[in-house]
Design a protein around this motif. Structure first.
Motif, PDB file in Angstrom:
ATOM      1  N   SER A 285       0.849  -1.232   0.105  1.00 21.01           N
ATOM      2  CA  SER A 285      -0.072   0.024   0.224  1.00 21.01           C
ATOM      3  C   SER A 285       0.851   1.247   0.324  1.00 21.01           C
ATOM      4  CB  SER A 285      -0.724  -0.148   1.191  1.00 21.01           C
ATOM      5  OG  SER A 285      -0.257  -0.016   2.374  1.00 21.01           O
ATOM      6  N   MET A 286       1.886   1.187   0.692  1.00 22.87           N
ATOM      7  CA  MET A 286       3.118   2.176   0.604  1.00 22.87           C
ATOM      8  C   MET A 286       3.380   2.776  -0.814  1.00 22.87           C
ATOM      9  SD  MET A 286       5.243   1.487   3.947  1.00 22.87           S
ATOM     10  CE  MET A 286       4.415   0.335   5.421  1.00 22.87           C
ATOM     11  N   ILE A 287       3.892   1.513  -1.422  1.00 28.64           N
ATOM     12  CA  ILE A 287       4.367   1.828  -2.873  1.00 28.64           C
ATOM     13  C   ILE A 287       3.095   2.323  -3.735  1.00 28.64           C
ATOM     14  CG2 ILE A 287       5.455   0.602  -4.751  1.00 28.64           C
ATOM     15  CD1 ILE A 287       7.053  -0.997  -2.860  1.00 28.64           C
ATOM     16  N   GLU A 288       1.961   1.913  -3.498  1.00 31.37           N
ATOM     17  CA  GLU A 288       0.862   2.145  -4.506  1.00 31.37           C
ATOM     18  C   GLU A 288       0.591   3.647  -4.161  1.00 31.37           C
ATOM     19  OE1 GLU A 288      -1.935  -0.638  -3.537  1.00 31.37           O
ATOM     20  OE2 GLU A 288      -1.096  -2.356  -4.914  1.00 31.37           O
ATOM     21  N   GLN A 289       0.793   4.273  -2.982  1.00 26.59           N
ATOM     22  CA  GLN A 289       0.624   5.660  -2.606  1.00 26.59           C
ATOM     23  C   GLN A 289       1.696   6.425  -2.884  1.00 26.59           C
ATOM     24  OE1 GLN A 289      -0.249   5.769   1.428  1.00 26.59           O
ATOM     25  NE2 GLN A 289      -2.008   4.445   1.483  1.00 26.59           N
ATOM     26  N   GLY A 290       2.712   5.851  -3.764  1.00 25.25           N
ATOM     27  CA  GLY A 290       3.801   6.682  -4.328  1.00 25.25           C
ATOM     28  C   GLY A 290       5.110   6.665  -3.767  1.00 25.25           C
ATOM     29  N   LEU A 291       5.188   5.812  -2.868  1.00 23.17           N
ATOM     30  CA  LEU A 291       6.555   5.739  -2.072  1.00 23.17           C
ATOM     31  C   LEU A 291       7.407   4.828  -3.099  1.00 23.17           C
ATOM     32  CD1 LEU A 291       5.048   7.077   0.317  1.00 23.17           C
ATOM     33  CD2 LEU A 291       6.142   5.304   1.775  1.00 23.17           C
ATOM     34  N   SER A 292       8.771   5.083  -2.955  1.00 26.11           N
ATOM     35  CA  SER A 292       9.732   4.488  -3.590  1.00 26.11           C
ATOM     36  C   SER A 292       9.881   3.238  -2.710  1.00 26.11           C
ATOM     37  CB  SER A 292      10.895   5.035  -3.695  1.00 26.11           C
ATOM     38  OG  SER A 292      11.590   5.098  -2.557  1.00 26.11           O
ATOM     39  N   TRP A 293      10.512   1.959  -3.186  1.00 28.25           N
ATOM     40  CA  TRP A 293      10.637   0.752  -2.383  1.00 28.25           C
ATOM     41  C   TRP A 293      11.238   1.222  -1.072  1.00 28.25           C
ATOM     42  CZ3 TRP A 293      14.916  -1.942  -0.455  1.00 28.25           C
ATOM     43  CH2 TRP A 293      16.122  -1.370  -0.877  1.00 28.25           C
TER      44      TRP A 293
ATOM     45  N   LYS B  16       6.712   8.341  -6.850  1.00 28.76           N
ATOM     46  CA  LYS B  16       6.026   8.717  -7.444  1.00 28.76           C
ATOM     47  C   LYS B  16       5.392  10.181  -6.714  1.00 28.76           C
ATOM     48  CE  LYS B  16       4.473   4.592  -9.874  1.00 28.76           C
ATOM     49  NZ  LYS B  16       3.502   3.502 -10.307  1.00 28.76           N
ATOM     50  N   ALA B  17       5.150  10.039  -5.410  1.00 25.83           N
ATOM     51  CA  ALA B  17       4.778  11.271  -4.755  1.00 25.83           C
ATOM     52  C   ALA B  17       5.908  12.150  -4.478  1.00 25.83           C
ATOM     53  CB  ALA B  17       4.135  10.777  -3.378  1.00 25.83           C
ATOM     54  N   ALA B  18       5.592  13.415  -4.136  1.00 24.72           N
ATOM     55  CA  ALA B  18       6.407  14.630  -3.780  1.00 24.72           C
ATOM     56  C   ALA B  18       5.861  15.627  -2.863  1.00 24.72           C
ATOM     57  CB  ALA B  18       6.934  15.086  -5.184  1.00 24.72           C
ATOM     58  N   GLY B  19       6.768  16.337  -2.337  1.00 24.35           N
ATOM     59  CA  GLY B  19       6.284  17.449  -1.238  1.00 24.35           C
ATOM     60  C   GLY B  19       5.326  16.901  -0.327  1.00 24.35           C
ATOM     61  N   SER B  20       4.197  17.446   0.131  1.00 24.75           N
ATOM     62  CA  SER B  20       3.505  17.115   1.378  1.00 24.75           C
ATOM     63  C   SER B  20       2.925  15.844   1.069  1.00 24.75           C
ATOM     64  CB  SER B  20       2.485  18.203   1.375  1.00 24.75           C
ATOM     65  OG  SER B  20       1.561  18.241   0.546  1.00 24.75           O
ATOM     66  N   ALA B  21       2.464  15.353  -0.201  1.00 24.47           N
ATOM     67  CA  ALA B  21       1.908  14.034  -0.439  1.00 24.47           C
ATOM     68  C   ALA B  21       3.004  12.861   0.144  1.00 24.47           C
ATOM     69  CB  ALA B  21       1.525  13.677  -1.976  1.00 24.47           C
ATOM     70  N   LEU B  22       4.392  13.257  -0.081  1.00 22.04           N
ATOM     71  CA  LEU B  22       5.119  12.379   0.125  1.00 22.04           C
ATOM     72  C   LEU B  22       5.547  12.063   1.463  1.00 22.04           C
ATOM     73  CD1 LEU B  22       7.529  10.268  -0.578  1.00 22.04           C
ATOM     74  CD2 LEU B  22       9.167  12.210  -1.011  1.00 22.04           C
ATOM     75  N   ALA B  23       5.314  13.216   2.147  1.00 22.06           N
ATOM     76  CA  ALA B  23       5.635  13.423   3.593  1.00 22.06           C
ATOM     77  C   ALA B  23       4.445  12.693   4.442  1.00 22.06           C
ATOM     78  CB  ALA B  23       5.759  14.851   4.173  1.00 22.06           C
ATOM     79  N   TRP B  24       3.147  12.831   3.919  1.00 18.04           N
ATOM     80  CA  TRP B  24       2.198  12.303   4.517  1.00 18.04           C
ATOM     81  C   TRP B  24       2.074  10.661   4.027  1.00 18.04           C
ATOM     82  CZ3 TRP B  24      -0.153  13.629   8.670  1.00 18.04           C
ATOM     83  CH2 TRP B  24      -0.506  15.005   9.103  1.00 18.04           C
ATOM     84  N   GLY B  25       2.830  10.472   3.164  1.00 17.68           N
ATOM     85  CA  GLY B  25       2.740   9.196   2.648  1.00 17.68           C
ATOM     86  C   GLY B  25       3.761   8.202   3.491  1.00 17.68           C
ATOM     87  N   ILE B  26       4.821   8.796   3.865  1.00 20.40           N
ATOM     88  CA  ILE B  26       5.697   8.286   4.800  1.00 20.40           C
ATOM     89  C   ILE B  26       5.116   8.157   6.177  1.00 20.40           C
ATOM     90  CG2 ILE B  26       8.022   8.712   6.184  1.00 20.40           C
ATOM     91  CD1 ILE B  26       8.875   9.974   3.249  1.00 20.40           C
TER      92      ILE B  26
END
Length: 557
Positions: A70-78, A238-248
């Motif tokens: 789910s983390m990778i599908e939300q835009g995080l790298s492996w 695939k995610a960047a900025g705040s989307a990446l931060a919240w994804g983490i």
């Protein structure tokens, strides 16, 4: 009344009663039996390596294999998703060790620990809450285990497929193939419930050797078939900025949330530790390492699947290892079938161990506290298994695709219970518990509070829930304000901090009995404790106040 006592029914009911200490009052029989009392030295058989084996065994299961999906599908790298797993489970390990220490020092399980913070009778609601979740999860995990069994059968008999076997139960919500696999797994789990907790450690030791070995073999097999590790390793986030931060942040919190139930009930196992430190370092390091390795294997195998089966799953990675094994079976070949059988058998053992550790023992211990006169851990475990069968878990999956989301989200509210209990032990009581009084149902007992309920604990518990309740509704499909979603993204910490902070302030302004001014753990005084009222001269555990205990130990120094 005398006539009732002499009836055959009354005699039969007495026969059903479990072992308890002679001389207890009727009230005490509602508070204690052999499985609820502090573990005597003879049953403290879990050493440090047993806890290592326990968590290595628990870490290797299908849910952990897929946790990065789910983390990778939300835009995080492996590597970002893998880092989330490391951080999340490292934090969870700290909570595990903190809660587990209470059991390791005083040799009491979660239902008894809860009495100090929620009250003698008030503890029954958190206990029931935990037991109900364990029963539901037992059925869900058994259903997944049944899928593993079906793969084993199909490896031997390739016609064992839904499209090849007549469905004899068309109106049930499932089919013959799926139900047979589930039922075989359910029946095969019953013998494991029979063994007492201090002996079941051997199952986890066996699983700790067999299952990771099969997992590594699967890992190598997929790399060899793909002639590489696949594209996931090379693709950026695939995610960047705040989307990446919240994804983490969400990735870390989802890892912690998967441990919410285990955090609360860790004393159910650590109470059998030979020494408190046996349950410390072994858990603190094994948990993040074991779960991170399993997650890494899942990432690489799923990445390899995009090369091996480029046209399957719409070209996307196959995250579910059981689906991946099914594709391998479809290729045919005796070597393929043998490999699938071995790995599916390992996954079956993995599901069995996880179900016993996270659900059966926990539910059994909780039910023991709900009906100590007639239930022990073994009987409670079988009740849990029965509920897992009759609840028809396939219907839950079929009727709502939000079901597993709901269960995972709901378990996070156990952070509120953990907040109250850890604050009570570490900050309010400073490690001091009068263990004998935890089995005292009299109004004069220090843990009786008001009518057996500790209102401070309940106010804090509800406060910890309220901070997350709106976001929880959003997690199961209802549109809510974005602020509530952001708060819920930090769900475990929000619930824990609010609950523990509220509890501390309430106890500060409204002091409670049986506390210590300085750090004072007296668990080393416990041997074979008697809880019979006024049983003078026969109790090896003499209750002393925290200040008296500290003075005695200072004089020795």
């Amino acid at each position: 009344m005398e006539k009732v006592k002499n009836t055959k029914f009354a005699h039969f009911v007495d026969k059903l009663a479990v072992e308890a200490e002679p001389g207890l009052t009727n009230t005490q029989l509602m508070l204690i039996n052999h499985d609820l009392k502090p573990v005597e030295p003879e049953r403290r058989q879990w050493g440090a390596w047993n806890f290592v084996g326990f968590w290595v065994a628990d870490s290797f299961n299908i849910n952990t294999w897929m946790i990065s999906a789910s983390m990778i599908e939300q835009g995080l790298s492996w590597w970002q998703s893998w880092l989330c797993v490391w951080i999340g489970y490292a934090i969870a390990a700290c909570f595990i060790c903190a809660m587990g220490r209470i059991g390791a020092v005083y040799h009491i399980g979660f239902p008894v620990v809860a009495r100090s913070s929620f009250g003698i009778w008030g503890s029954l609601w958190p206990v029931f809450n935990r037991a109900a979740m364990a029963c539901i999860w037992y059925g869900v995990q058994s259903w997944i285990g049944g899928e593993c069994v079906n793969l084993m059968i199909r490896s031997i008999w390739n016609s064992w497929r839904e499209d090849a076997i007549h469905n004899g139960i068309p109106s049930s919500g499932t089919n013959t193939v799926a139900f047979v696999g589930f039922f075989l797994f359910w029946v095969g789990s019953l013998p494991a419930i029979w063994f007492p907790v201090q002996k079941i450690r051997h199952l986890f030791t066996f699983k700790a050797y067999v299952v990771p070995t099969a997992g590594v073999a699967f890992f190598i097999w997929m790399i060899v078939k793909a002639k590489g590790i696949g594209p996931i390793i090379h693709q950026p986030a695939k995610a960047a900025g705040s989307a990446l931060a919240w994804g983490i942040i969400k990735g870390i919190m989802s890892s912690i949330a998967n441990f919410a139930t285990l955090i609360v009930n860790d004393p159910d196992f650590t109470r059998f530790a030979k020494k408190p430190r046996d349950a410390l370092w072994s858990q603190l390091f094994t948990i993040p390492i074991g779960f991170a390795i399993t997650s890494f294997i899942g990432i690489i195998c799923s990445s390899s699947s995009t090369i091996i089966y480029p046209n399957a799953n719409g070209g996307e990675p196959i995250w579910n290892p059981l689906d991946l094994l099914t594709f391998i079976l479809d290729e045919g070949g005796s070597g393929q079938r043998f490999g699938v059988f071995v790995i599916a058998a390992a996954f079956t053992l993995a599901q069995l161990g996880t179900n016993i550790a996270a659900n059966s023992v926990s539910a059994g211990t909780d039910m023991t506290a709900l009906m100590p006169r007639y239930l022990n851990i073994r009987r409670g475990g079988y009740v849990c298994a029965l509920v897992g069968l009759v609840m028809c878990p396939w219907n839950l999956f079929a009727t709502s695709n939000q079901f597993t989301t709901y269960l995972s989200a709901y378990s996070v509210f156990l952070s509120s219970i953990a907040g109250v209990q850890l604050c009570d032990y570490y900050w309010v009581r400073k490690g001091y518990l009068e263990v004998k009084e935890l089995y005292d149902g009299r109004k004069t007992g220090p843990y009786y509070f008001s009518y057996g309920f500790h209102w401070r604990g309940y106010v804090a518990y509800i406060a910890g829930i309220l901070i997350n309740i709106v976001g929880f509704v959003g997690a199961i499909g209802t549109e809510v304000p974005i602020g509530a979603t952001y708060i819920y993204n930090l769900n475990f910490f929000c619930g824990f901090i609010i609950a523990s902070g509220t509890y501390y302030l309430l106890c500060k302004f409204f002091p409670i009995p049986a506390t210590s001014d300085t750090w004072c753990e007296v668990g080393d005084e416990i041997r074979n404790m008697s809880v019979v009222y006024d049983n003078e001269g026969s109790d090896p555990y003499e209750e002393v106040s925290a200040n008296e205990y500290n003075k005695g130990h200072e004089s020795k120094v």
